[in-house]
Design a protein around this motif. Sequence first.
Motif, mmCIF file in Angstrom:
data_model
loop_
_atom_site.group_PDB
_atom_site.id
_atom_site.type_symbol
_atom_site.label_atom_id
_atom_site.label_comp_id
_atom_site.label_asym_id
_atom_site.label_seq_id
_atom_site.Cartn_x
_atom_site.Cartn_y
_atom_site.Cartn_z
ATOM 1 N N PHE A 149 0.829 -1.210 0.000
ATOM 2 C CA PHE A 149 0.000 0.000 0.000
ATOM 3 C C PHE A 149 0.861 1.257 0.000
ATOM 4 C CE2 PHE A 149 -3.572 -2.710 0.965
ATOM 5 C CZ PHE A 149 -4.643 -2.027 0.412
ATOM 6 N N ASP A 150 1.977 1.223 0.728
ATOM 7 C CA ASP A 150 2.878 2.378 0.713
ATOM 8 C C ASP A 150 3.434 2.611 -0.686
ATOM 9 O OD1 ASP A 150 2.528 2.819 3.429
ATOM 10 O OD2 ASP A 150 4.225 1.558 4.007
ATOM 11 N N LEU A 151 3.766 1.538 -1.393
ATOM 12 C CA LEU A 151 4.273 1.665 -2.752
ATOM 13 C C LEU A 151 3.192 2.188 -3.700
ATOM 14 C CD1 LEU A 151 6.355 -1.641 -2.967
ATOM 15 C CD2 LEU A 151 7.229 0.688 -2.705
ATOM 16 N N MET A 152 1.951 1.749 -3.511
ATOM 17 C CA MET A 152 0.853 2.249 -4.326
ATOM 18 C C MET A 152 0.706 3.760 -4.148
ATOM 19 S SD MET A 152 -2.180 -0.529 -3.703
ATOM 20 C CE MET A 152 -2.078 -2.242 -4.241
ATOM 21 N N ARG A 153 0.712 4.209 -2.893
ATOM 22 C CA ARG A 153 0.545 5.635 -2.618
ATOM 23 C C ARG A 153 1.676 6.447 -3.248
ATOM 24 N NH1 ARG A 153 -0.435 3.286 2.663
ATOM 25 N NH2 ARG A 153 -2.687 3.174 3.046
ATOM 26 N N ALA A 154 2.890 5.927 -3.150
ATOM 27 C CA ALA A 154 4.034 6.635 -3.714
ATOM 28 C C ALA A 154 3.927 6.746 -5.236
ATOM 29 C CB ALA A 154 5.326 5.926 -3.321
ATOM 30 N N GLU A 155 3.468 5.680 -5.883
ATOM 31 C CA GLU A 155 3.348 5.677 -7.343
ATOM 32 C C GLU A 155 2.260 6.631 -7.806
ATOM 33 O OE1 GLU A 155 4.294 5.004 -11.123
ATOM 34 O OE2 GLU A 155 5.367 4.086 -9.444
ATOM 35 N N GLY A 160 3.338 8.786 -13.856
ATOM 36 C CA GLY A 160 4.038 9.067 -15.102
ATOM 37 C C GLY A 160 4.182 7.805 -15.918
ATOM 38 N N LEU A 161 5.169 7.777 -16.791
ATOM 39 C CA LEU A 161 5.401 6.621 -17.633
ATOM 40 C C LEU A 161 5.610 5.379 -16.773
ATOM 41 C CD1 LEU A 161 5.883 5.594 -20.537
ATOM 42 C CD2 LEU A 161 8.323 6.062 -20.180
ATOM 43 N N GLY A 162 4.855 4.317 -17.048
ATOM 44 C CA GLY A 162 4.997 3.070 -16.304
ATOM 45 C C GLY A 162 4.070 2.944 -15.119
ATOM 46 N N THR A 163 3.293 4.003 -14.834
ATOM 47 C CA THR A 163 2.398 3.939 -13.673
ATOM 48 C C THR A 163 1.348 2.846 -13.820
ATOM 49 O OG1 THR A 163 2.688 6.231 -12.976
ATOM 50 C CG2 THR A 163 0.598 5.201 -12.412
ATOM 51 N N ALA A 164 0.802 2.681 -15.031
ATOM 52 C CA ALA A 164 -0.220 1.649 -15.233
ATOM 53 C C ALA A 164 0.346 0.262 -14.952
ATOM 54 C CB ALA A 164 -0.774 1.722 -16.653
#
Length: 331
Positions: A149-155, A160-164
């Motif tokens: 979840f922390d990684l999701m919030r950071a992303e 940007g490019l690669g977020t999907a």
Amino acid sequence: MTANNHDRLLATIAVHLHSASICTIGQGWRLSFAPFEAVTVHHVLAGTGIVQVGNASPLPYSPGSVIVVPPRQGHVVGDPRPEARQVDAEDHCGAFADGLAAFTAGDGPGTVLLCGSIPAPHGRALGLFDLLTKAAVETPADEVGRGVFDLMRAEIALPGLGTAAMTEALMKACLVALLRGRLRREDHGAPSAALPGDPRLARAVLAVLENPGASHTVASLADKAGMSRASFADHFARVLGSGPMEFVQSVRLRAAARLLGTTDLPLKVVAAAVGYADPSSLSRAFRGTYGTDPTTYRSLAVHAWPEPLEAGLDGPSCANTARRTPAKPPT
């Protein structure tokens, strides 16, 4: 249930997400989602509120919760207060970043969701999430699940490019962590924690998912469940929505589709691996479900975990809707 059994069961999980989107719901607002032909999953990045599926009792959520809604069930997410304003998600859709859709209700602080869907082209016939019949709100119990979840919030905060691609990978990791936690609850016994109804059915389902090419019969599966053949067949159909051998065939065809789309194994080998006597038998069954023969399907393979070619987009998306104000990232 042994750790080895946990690993084998986890290996059967089909977590192929579609329609990744961001939902932001301000305080005093709710978003209403129409029924989808897929399991819908919302990861709560921020905010508290409720999800209500149909006329069922509302379920509360908080940051770090995972909301799982079974196929063909509309639901409402957001502020639980009676005076909250409710709007249809499809009427409040825009673009976020890198191809992600965005659904927005109201503004200001509130709920932020990272959403996706798990295709269920064979109803509740395959995939542990596909077997759910009621909505659930759960929180991953281990550090891996919480860390995702922390990684999701950071992303999402710096898209940007690669977020999907990144958010899809993170959602998959979270769901596997969630299921792993369920399966480790020894007080629930063998895999009844992950499958609905009688745990005896779970033993039969597990046998098919683990080895679709075995010589399964109603009698052999009933024996796995420790039930009479008639009682097993009736109970299986009531709980899972299809007969035992219909379930076996759908699992075999799904396995065949994956082999066709990800390997260059000869059709004869694929047929034998998934339990068909010869390529002709596989081709007849495959065409009935996928609308084309295996060879053509292989040449058109575009999914890492294929679905029937006629299956459409079946989850939260902006398809056929006007572009509106994009969602704001969480802070």
